[in-house]
Design an enzyme around this catalytic site. Structure first.
Site, mmCIF file in Angstrom:
data_model
loop_
_atom_site.group_PDB
_atom_site.id
_atom_site.type_symbol
_atom_site.label_atom_id
_atom_site.label_comp_id
_atom_site.label_asym_id
_atom_site.label_seq_id
_atom_site.Cartn_x
_atom_site.Cartn_y
_atom_site.Cartn_z
ATOM 1 N N ASP A 95 0.867 -1.165 0.000
ATOM 2 C CA ASP A 95 0.000 0.000 0.000
ATOM 3 C C ASP A 95 0.921 1.238 0.000
ATOM 4 O O ASP A 95 2.154 1.123 0.099
ATOM 5 C CB ASP A 95 -0.963 -0.019 1.194
ATOM 6 C CG ASP A 95 -2.200 0.857 0.921
ATOM 7 O OD1 ASP A 95 -2.167 1.663 -0.032
ATOM 8 O OD2 ASP A 95 -3.193 0.734 1.662
HETATM 9 C C1 BGC Z 1 -5.079 3.168 0.313
HETATM 10 C C2 BGC Z 1 -5.315 2.097 -0.737
HETATM 11 C C3 BGC Z 1 -5.256 2.699 -2.110
HETATM 12 C C4 BGC Z 1 -3.944 3.406 -2.290
HETATM 13 C C5 BGC Z 1 -3.741 3.993 -3.665
HETATM 14 C C6 BGC Z 1 -3.888 4.031 0.005
HETATM 15 O O1 BGC Z 1 -3.848 5.144 0.835
HETATM 16 O O2 BGC Z 1 -4.935 2.548 1.562
HETATM 17 O O3 BGC Z 1 -6.536 1.462 -0.501
HETATM 18 O O4 BGC Z 1 -5.444 1.700 -3.068
HETATM 19 O O5 BGC Z 1 -3.856 4.441 -1.333
HETATM 20 O O6 BGC Z 1 -4.542 5.077 -3.908
#
Ligand code: BGC
Length: 762
Positions: free
Chosen positions: A286
């Site tokens: 993530d």
């Molecule tokens: C979130 C994810 C997301 C990623 C990309 C993160 O802050 O936890 O769920 O896919 O950002 O945008």
């Protein structure tokens, strides 16, 4: 040889940590990637593992951006959350024309409940209990996203969540592993179809692996610490279901799991995901997940990056830990060439499967971007699916549906705001096109109904709270008037009306990422407004916006009708009008338990019994498992939702009360529409394993069917049950069933069931 392979597959399936070959079986792909990797330098291989933020890209000038410099040096494997096919085409061009090996980029996005045509937030979508609709929503999302340059979505989010304080409960399918698994499969099928290389399918990324939804105290990113039995029985099944459905990628979660952050957790990433489940795709972190391991206390960036790679992470989102440290770690013997090669291969395989090596512009068809996005057919589907996601929580005296005559006072800070309709994580939505409740009611009622609108209150009395709760362009345009002025205007509107529709609750950014709450009630200023409206004596319908279960004890006691509409997507306002006026009969059922108050949290239907359960019919007894101040019951149980009609369920009929081995049990009920309106009912099957080698839940969902019944009509609904449905992970984490007595329960929600007993021997 063939037999040997079969044997190996069998053994790996049987052994908990069996060895499964993680390389793909497509020989053509292997040849292609072998040849490509032979040409790659170490730096280029590490570059494929890098997923930077998309930075400063401007259409027509992509080649001059900072990111372009990195791309040209072979330091980028993909980009994400860039919107617009032309922009994406420009960037892809840099990768395939200005790099040594011309390797195309992956373009990802958080397309989690639709693309421009936006569907209900995932929690709402799960309340349809309609897997065809769920799949269709993902199919439409994939068609639109792929027409706009996207080939990879960070969805489905399959985190089981039982703590409504956690804002990201909005992004998943609720509290139940069985339903969550069904949704996970439907989403993956919808996104990926059966051929990833088609120009209208995109790769799914199952997230957030794992246990992100079990964050302590519901505070986002917080620690989880969980028994393996609970993990395997209650939290991991939707991930495994998505992997079984062929999901191409997985995203690691931010949180720590039993002491080791998921991003560096070899048990999760390799032992379970690859070896036990046979996952063949790649794992991405993530956002800055590797860097965050420094704060988790796992060492510096080099150490954290090496830990992640060794654990089984292949792509580094944003933080550039891999890019900046892996070479050094290789030289120092902290990671191996093979670990880097394996990760690089998996990224290249994903690109190959998506057909990007054949045509890097496969998802950049400017024509399709004009014809396939936000089409009339897609919008119609979004409206239809939104109506199915709403849950009717109360309808005293049949107040709903409303008649299309007279005067409606439409009151509330959420009644007339486009920005609030689509819901959290709707990255590609067009806010200017979202339909508000006011617009929806007007569209549906034409000139026959007079609608008098008043805002009535701001979202919250505290303007700073409102600011925090309406970020990312989702402002509710705070009204400068005093609370008293707003209230007076609402009361004046109410005084003219036959009925009051109050659109209240949470703003869409009060759920989603980093939107945890310690108070589960509707903000006080809105509750005050609601109380004043109820006090007028006019009938009040509460149209409730929320991204989480709320504590609605007061509302349940005092407001005659409550329709929970979550955040319904681009067509929310029209869909709300469809249901309020009865053009569509509501059929959504809750996929999370609604507590009476926050002190009951976590509260979920599939809990264990304790050694001192309450006696039936009692709500307090000394030295029993209960509270002094409130009963153990939820306000609304899992699976609950009313309709404009009523249904009766007969007793459960079993094909046999005793079974042996692999026999199949049929359990049936007859469901009758006992009201005057056609409607849909979700018939739910629950099983309780009465005696086990480990304590078993008081009930577990094991099947459901959504049926349609005309007024007065009856249908028999049958479930086939096999020993497969009785299996669970025991103390040794062996997945099997145990003979004995089971309760078979069927009903219209998890509380109101009819029960029968069986005995099943091996
Ligand atoms: C979130 C994810 C997301 C990623 C990309 C993160 O802050 O936890 O769920 O896919 O950002 O945008």
């Amino acid at each position: 040889m063939g037999n040997m392979k079969k044997w190996l597959a069998l053994v790996s399936g049987l052994l908990f940590f069996g060895v499964v070959n993680s390389q793909s079986s497509d020989p053509k792909m292997k040849l292609f990637i072998d040849a490509l990797m032979k040409k790659m330098t170490l730096e280029e291989k590490i570059g494929q593992l890098n997923l930077p933020g998309s930075g400063d890209i401007v259409t027509g000038q992509a080649s001059n951006s900072d990111i372009a410099k990195k791309i040209k040096e072979g330091q980028v494997g993909g980009l994400f959350n860039i919107k617009g096919v032309e922009k994406i085409r420009d960037v892809q061009k840099v990768a395939v024309e200005q790099t040594r090996l011309k390797i195309p980029l992956l373009f990802g996005m958080d397309v989690i409940h639709g693309y421009q045509t936006t569907f209900p937030i995932p929690l709402g979508l799960s309340c349809t209990w309609n897997m065809e609709a769920v799949e269709q929503s993902a199919r439409i999302a994939a068609t639109e996203a792929s027409a706009d340059g996207i080939c990879w979505t960070f969805s489905p989010m399959v985190d089981i969540a039982r703590d409504p304080r956690w804002g990201r409960i909005a992004e998943g399918s609720g509290e139940d592993a069985y339903l969550g698994s069904a949704v996970a499969k439907a989403m993956v099928r919808g996104y990926q179809g059966n051929d990833l290389s088609k120009d209208n399918t995109i790769m799914a990324c199952v997230k957030h692996y794992a246990l992100y939804g079990a964050a302590e105290a519901g505070r986002d990113y917080n620690t989880t610490d969980m028994s393996r039995i609970r993990m395997f029985n209650e939290y991991l099944p939707p991930f495994q279901a998505a992997v079984d459905a062929g999901a191409g990628s997985v995203m690691a979660s931010f949180n720590e799991v039993d002491g080791i952050p998921a991003t560096g957790n070899k048990f999760l990433m390799t032992d379970v995901l690859r070896k036990q489940w046979g996952f063949k795709g790649f794992v991405v972190t993530d956002y800055t997940g590797i860097n965050e391991m420094i704060d988790h206390g796992m060492g510096d960036l080099q150490q954290a990056s090496a830990l992640a790679l060794k654990a089984g992470i292949h792509m580094d989102m944003v933080g550039e830990g891999f890019l900046t440290t892996l070479k050094k770690s290789l030289q120092e013997g902290k990671v191996t060439q093979k670990q880097i090669d394996d990760a690089c291969r998996l990224i290249l395989e994903a690109k190959y499967k998506l057909g990007l090596f054949q045509d890097p512009y496969r998802y950049c068809n400017i024509e399709r971007s004009k014809t396939d996005i936000y089409t009339a057919a897609n919008i119609k589907k979004a409206r239809e699916i939104a109506t199915e996601s709403f849950v009717l929580l109360k309808n005293q005296g049949g107040l709903l549906p409303l008649k299309k005559t007279g005067t409606i006072a439409l009151v509330g800070p959420l009644a007339d705001t486009k920005e609030n309709m689509p819901g959290t994580w709707s990255v590609a939505t067009d806010l200017s096109k979202a339909i508000t409740v006011r617009q929806g009611l007007q569209n549906a009622s034409g000139n026959n109904v007079k609608i008098v609108y008043a805002k009535g209150a701001n979202l919250d009395a505290d303007s700073n709270y409102e600011k925090r709760a309406t970020m990312f362009g989702r402002s509710l345009n705070r009204d400068k008037r005093t609370d008293a002025e707003l209230l007076n205007e609402a009361l004046a509107a109410a005084s003219q009306a036959d009925v009051i529709v109050a659109a209240l609750g949470e703003a869409s950014e009060m759920s989603g990422e980093s939107s945890s709450r310690t108070n589960l009630e509707i903000p006080q200023i809105q509750k005050d407004l609601l109380a004043a409206l109820v006090k007028t004596g006019k009938p009040v319908v509460l149209v409730l916006f929320t991204g989480r279960p709320l504590a609605l004890a007061w509302e349940q006691q005092h407001v005659p009708a409550i329709l929970n509409v979550w955040f319904g997507g681009s067509e929310a306002g029209n869909a709300i009008a469809d249901v309020l006026f009865g053009d569509v009969n509501p059929s959504g059922k809750l996929t999370t338990t609604f507590p009476q108050n926050i002190g009951q949290v976590p509260i979920f239907y599939s809990h264990k019994n304790t050694g001192r359960p309450l006696q039936e019919g009692k709500w307090f007894e000394k030295f029993r498992s209960n509270y002094l101040d409130v009963s153990n019951d939820p306000l609304y149980p899992f699976g609950f939702g009313l309709s404009y009609t009523t249904f009766s369920h007969s007793d459960v009929l079993l094909s046999s009360p005793s079974l042996r081995g692999n026999q199949v049990l049929t359990a049936s009920v007859t469901v009758t529409n006992t009201g005057k309106t056609d409607g849909k009912e979700v018939v739910q099957l629950y099983i309780r394993d009465l005696v086990g080698s480990v304590a078993r839940p008081v009930k577990e969902l094991k099947g459901f069917q959504k049926i349609e019944l005309k007024a007065g009509e009856s249908k028999t609904v049958s479930f086939k049950i096999t020993p497969q449905d009785l299996k669970f992970y025991n103390y040794d984490l062996k997945y099997d069933w145990e003979p004995g007595e089971f309760q078979v329960m069927i009903g219209g929600n998890s509380r109101d069931v009819k029960m029968s007993k069986i005995n099943w021997v091996k």
